[in-house]
Design a protein around this motif. Structure first.
Motif, PDB file in Angstrom:
ATOM      1  N   GLN A 275      49.535  14.341  26.857  1.00 14.82           N
ATOM      2  CA  GLN A 275      48.939  14.866  28.088  1.00 14.82           C
ATOM      3  C   GLN A 275      48.960  13.778  29.150  1.00 14.82           C
ATOM      4  OE1 GLN A 275      45.006  16.310  27.216  1.00 14.82           O
ATOM      5  NE2 GLN A 275      45.748  18.121  26.147  1.00 14.82           N
ATOM      6  N   ARG A 276      49.053  14.193  30.380  1.00 15.40           N
ATOM      7  CA  ARG A 276      49.070  13.219  31.476  1.00 15.40           C
ATOM      8  C   ARG A 276      47.767  12.411  31.460  1.00 15.40           C
ATOM      9  NH1 ARG A 276      53.404  13.612  34.599  1.00 15.40           N
ATOM     10  NH2 ARG A 276      54.614  15.533  34.448  1.00 15.40           N
ATOM     11  N   PRO A 277      47.872  11.090  31.534  1.00 17.86           N
ATOM     12  CA  PRO A 277      46.664  10.249  31.444  1.00 17.86           C
ATOM     13  C   PRO A 277      45.707  10.523  32.593  1.00 17.86           C
ATOM     14  CG  PRO A 277      48.664   8.929  31.184  1.00 17.86           C
ATOM     15  CD  PRO A 277      49.106  10.284  31.636  1.00 17.86           C
ATOM     16  N   PHE A 278      44.432  10.381  32.305  1.00 21.63           N
ATOM     17  CA  PHE A 278      43.385  10.422  33.319  1.00 21.63           C
ATOM     18  C   PHE A 278      42.517   9.194  33.092  1.00 21.63           C
ATOM     19  CE2 PHE A 278      39.155  11.461  34.900  1.00 21.63           C
ATOM     20  CZ  PHE A 278      39.440  11.982  36.159  1.00 21.63           C
ATOM     21  N   ARG A 279      42.662   8.221  33.975  1.00 19.58           N
ATOM     22  CA  ARG A 279      41.926   6.959  33.851  1.00 19.58           C
ATOM     23  C   ARG A 279      40.863   6.894  34.939  1.00 19.58           C
ATOM     24  NH1 ARG A 279      42.805   4.693  29.054  1.00 19.58           N
ATOM     25  NH2 ARG A 279      41.977   2.763  29.967  1.00 19.58           N
ATOM     26  N   SER A 280      39.648   6.522  34.542  1.00 16.47           N
ATOM     27  CA  SER A 280      38.539   6.457  35.483  1.00 16.47           C
ATOM     28  C   SER A 280      37.753   5.167  35.270  1.00 16.47           C
ATOM     29  CB  SER A 280      37.620   7.682  35.292  1.00 16.47           C
ATOM     30  OG  SER A 280      36.542   7.654  36.197  1.00 16.47           O
ATOM     31  N   PRO A 281      38.274   4.027  35.766  1.00 14.96           N
ATOM     32  CA  PRO A 281      37.586   2.742  35.567  1.00 14.96           C
ATOM     33  C   PRO A 281      36.295   2.654  36.384  1.00 14.96           C
ATOM     34  CG  PRO A 281      39.449   2.464  37.048  1.00 14.96           C
ATOM     35  CD  PRO A 281      39.522   3.872  36.538  1.00 14.96           C
ATOM     36  N   GLU A 301      44.784  -0.750  34.531  1.00 10.99           N
ATOM     37  CA  GLU A 301      44.473   0.673  34.644  1.00 10.99           C
ATOM     38  C   GLU A 301      45.525   1.437  35.443  1.00 10.99           C
ATOM     39  OE1 GLU A 301      42.109   2.535  33.298  1.00 10.99           O
ATOM     40  OE2 GLU A 301      41.253   0.872  32.171  1.00 10.99           O
ATOM     41  N   VAL A 302      46.124   0.802  36.456  1.00 12.98           N
ATOM     42  CA  VAL A 302      47.118   1.527  37.248  1.00 12.98           C
ATOM     43  C   VAL A 302      48.350   1.848  36.407  1.00 12.98           C
ATOM     44  CG1 VAL A 302      46.343   0.560  39.444  1.00 12.98           C
ATOM     45  CG2 VAL A 302      48.143  -0.609  38.156  1.00 12.98           C
ATOM     46  N   LEU A 310      44.808   8.404  38.358  1.00 15.15           N
ATOM     47  CA  LEU A 310      43.842   7.311  38.410  1.00 15.15           C
ATOM     48  C   LEU A 310      42.702   7.765  39.317  1.00 15.15           C
ATOM     49  CD1 LEU A 310      43.038   4.339  37.768  1.00 15.15           C
ATOM     50  CD2 LEU A 310      44.199   3.706  39.888  1.00 15.15           C
ATOM     51  N   PHE A 311      41.509   7.916  38.748  1.00 12.03           N
ATOM     52  CA  PHE A 311      40.356   8.396  39.505  1.00 12.03           C
ATOM     53  C   PHE A 311      39.403   7.242  39.767  1.00 12.03           C
ATOM     54  CE2 PHE A 311      36.042  10.535  39.357  1.00 12.03           C
ATOM     55  CZ  PHE A 311      36.082  10.923  40.686  1.00 12.03           C
TER      56      PHE A 311
END
Length: 519
Positions: A275-281, A301-302, A310-311
Motif C-alpha cells: 500500500q502507498r506509504p502514509f508517514r506522519s512524523p 521520512e521524506v 507525507l502528512f
C-alpha cells in the motif's frame, strides 16, 4: 589455507557485492589472533567474538590460529552485522568443514547469535537485486528476511535458521544438488490482497469542498495544505487520502520496499510494501530525521513516504530549518546526502499533505468562537512557514468547523471507492498523455515548463481570468504554473480535452493563502 565466500554491503538503497576472503596460518598459537581488514566498522570488527562463539556452540572446535579476514574491495567501508554468516562459513571452509569448495554461485548474509542461530538484518531486498544483477543464483539468508528477498525473480532464496543448517545446505549442493526448497512469493496475489483499508471517506461528515480538493490532489499528485480550526477534521481527511490513490504498481512497490528495507522498518511477514506509504512524523522531528542522515546516511521520512503521502500536522510547529530542507525534494523528487567518504541519493517523490491552524489559538475567522490572538501573534505564527515552501504547495484549502446539522445528518457520504474510481480515470488520461514524454512524468504535478505550455493551452477568456488573478493577488511564476497544473487535473477529472474558464476558476480558489487570508 584460503577460502572465499560472497556477501553484500548496502549503500543508500543499493547493494555492492563483497568478497569475503578467509585465510589461516595453520600454526597453532597460544592466543587467538583474529584480524579483519578492508575498512570494517565496529560491528564488523566485533563479529570475531560472535563468530567464534557461534562456531563453537554449533559443534566445531577451531584451535587458536592466526586468522585473517579480508573484505574486498578494501576501499569501501563495511558496516553492519550481515557479514557474520559469510565469515563463519569462510572459516569452516578454510578448516575443511565444507564439501563445497567453490561458493561463487552462493551469496551469504546474516547475523549470528552466540548459539549459532541466525538473525535478520536490514536491507535484504537490495541484496537480492544485486545478486540477480551479478548472476548469483542462490541467496542464503535468515528465515526472517526470506519473504522480503523472494519478491525478486531470478534468485533462489533459501531461508535458514542456524549455522549448521547453512553448512548442511552447502554440503548437499556439493553432493548432487540442493535438497531444500527455496522460498516463493506470489507478488501479484500479494498486491491484490492488501488493497483494503480500515478508514473511508464515507466516515467524514460535511467538508465537501475539502473532499473535492483532496480528490483533485490525488488525481494529479498535487501537494495540499488544509487550514482550519481544531476539530474541523483536517487530520481525519488526511488519513483517508491513501484510500483514493491509485494502487502501487509492482515496480513502485519494489522501489518503496527497498527504502523501507534499508531503514529497517519493513514488515517481515509481508515482505513487500503493498500500500502507498502514509508517514506522519511529529513536529519535534529533526532535519536529519525528516531528510535522512547519519555517519552512513539512512533514509528519512521524506524517503519513507516515497510513492505515498507525507502528512505534516500542525505545520507551523515544525522548526523552520526542518521545513526548509524539504524544498529540494519537493522540486526534484530525491534527496542527496553528502558526506566526506560518500554521497548518496534517496528517492523522495511523495505527495505532501499538511495541516495548520489559522492562528496560535486556532479560531481566527471562526464564526462560533472568538480568536484571542493579536495581529503580531498571528503574523509570527504564520511566518514560520516560508513563502518559497508555500509556493511549492499546489492547493491551499480552508477547512471550516463542521456544523451541527452536518454532524447529525443521516445522509450517506460518498465512499472512497467512488472517489477512487474518478481518480483512476483521471490518472489513466495522464498516463496516456505522458506516454511519449522524454523524461519520466507520471502525473500533472510533475509536468515541466514545456509540458505545461503544450498541455495547458487556454482560451482567450481563461487567459484573461488567470491574468486578472495574477495581478490582483500578486502571484509568483511558480504559483502561475501550479494553477495551470491543478486546472489540467480538474479538466482530466471531467475527461475534458481542454482547460476551460471553469477549470481555471476552481484552481484559483485552491490558492487560499494567496488571497490575503489573514487580512
Amino acid at each position: 589455507m584460503l577460502f572465499k565466500a560472497l556477501s553484500a554491503a548496502v549503500y543508500g538503497i543499493d547493494a555492492n557485492i563483497i568478497d569475503v576472503e578467509v585465510d589461516f596460518s595453520g600454526v597453532k598459537t597460544t592466543e587467538d589472533r583474529f584480524h579483519t581488514v578492508g575498512l570494517p566498522d565496529a560491528a564488523v570488527r566485533e563479529s570475531r567474538d560472535r563468530v567464534r562463539a557461534a562456531i563453537k556452540n554449533s559443534g566445531f572446535d577451531i584451535p587458536p590460529t592466526h586468522i585473517t579476514i579480508n573484505l574486498a574491495p578494501a576501499d569501501i567501508k563495511k558496516e553492519g552485522s550481515g557479514f557474520d554468516l559469510p565469515i563463519a562459513i569462510g572459516i569452516l571452509g578454510a578448516y575443511g568443514a565444507l564439501h563445497l569448495r567453490d561458493l561463487s554461485s552462493f551469496m551469504l548474509v546474516g547475523e549470528l547469535g552466540l548459539d549459532g542461530s541466525l538473525r535478520a538484518v536490514p536491507g535484504m531486498l537490495p541484496v537480492a537485486v544485486a545478486a540477480r544483477e551479478r548472476g548469483i543464483r542462490n541467496l542464503v539468508i535468515p528465515a526472517a528476511n526470506a519473504r522480503e528477498a523472494a519478491v525478486v525473480e531470478g534468485v533462489d532464496v533459501y531461508p535458514v535458521t542456524t549455522l549448521n543448517q547453512v553448512r548442511e545446505l552447502l554440503n548437499s549442493a556439493a553432493n548432487g544438488g540442493i535438497h531444500a526448497q527455496p522460498c516463493r512469493v506470489d507478488t501479484g496475489e500479494l498486491l491484490a490482497e492488501q488493497q483494503s483499508f480500515h478508514v473511508d471517506f464515507a466516515d467524514v461528515r460535511g467538508q465537501q469542498t475539502a473532499k473535492r480538493a483532496l480528490e483533485v490532489a490525488a488525481a494529479g499528485g498535487h501537494n495540499i495544505l488544509m487550514i482550519g480550526p481544531p476539530g474541523s477534521g483536517k487530520t481525519m481527511l488526511a488519513k483517508r487520502l491513501p484510500t483514493i490513490l491509485a494502487p502501487l504498481a509492482f515496480a513502485e512497490a519494489l522501489e518503496t520496499t527497498k527504502i523501507h528495507s534499508v531503514a529497517g522498518v519493513l514488515d517481515g511477514e509481508t515482505g513487500l510494501v503493498t500500500q502507498r506509504p502514509f508517514r506522519s512524523p511529529h513536529h519535534t522531528i529533526s532535519d536529519a530525521g525528516l531528510i535522512g542522515g547519519g555517519a552512513v546516511p539512512r533514509p528519512g521520512e521524506v524517503s519513507l513516504a516515497h510513492n505515498g503521502v507525507l502528512f505534516l500536522d500542525e505545520l507551523p510547529e515544525f522548526p523552520r530549518n526542518v521545513l526548509e530542507v524539504m524544498r529540494q525534494p519537493l522540486e526534484d523528487g530525491s534527496v542527496v546526502i553528502a558526506r566526506a567518504a560518500m554521497s548518496l541519493s534517496f528517492p523522495a517523490r511523495f505527495m505532501l499533505a499538511a495541516a495548520m491552524n489559522p492562528c496560535p489559538c486556532g479560531y481566527f475567522n471562526d464564526k462560533s468562537r472568538e480568536c484571542l490572538c493579536t495581529p503580531p501573534m498571528i503574523q509570527r505564527y504564520v511566518s514560520k512557514v516560508s513563502g518559497p515552501l508555500l509556493d511549492r504547495i499546489d492547493i491551499h484549502i480552508e477547512v471550516p468547523a463542521v456544523q451541527y446539522r452536518e454532524l447529525r445528518s443521516g445522509a450517506a457520504s460518498e465512499s472512497s471507492a467512488n472517489i477512487r474510481a474518478r481518480v483512476l480515470a483521471a490518472r489513466a488520461i495522464q498516463k496516456q498523455r505522458f506516454a511519449k514524454a522524454a523524461s519520466p512524468t507520471h502525473s500533472n504535478a510533475q509536468m515541466g515548463t514545456r509540458q505545461i505550455r503544450t498541455f495547458c493551452e487556454l482560451s482567450a477568456d481563461a487567459e484573461k481570468l488567470l491574468e486578472r488573478a495574477m495581478q490582483q493577488q500578486g502571484l509568483t511564476a511558480r504559483a502561475h504554473d501550479r494553477i495551470l497544473k491543478v486546472a489540467r487535473t480538474i479538466a482530466d477529472l471531467e475527461a475534458a480535452p481542454a482547460v476551460t474558464v471553469a477549470h481555471i476558476a476552481e484552481a484559483i480558489q485552491y490558492r487560499t493563502l494567496d488571497r490575503s487570508y489573514w487580512s
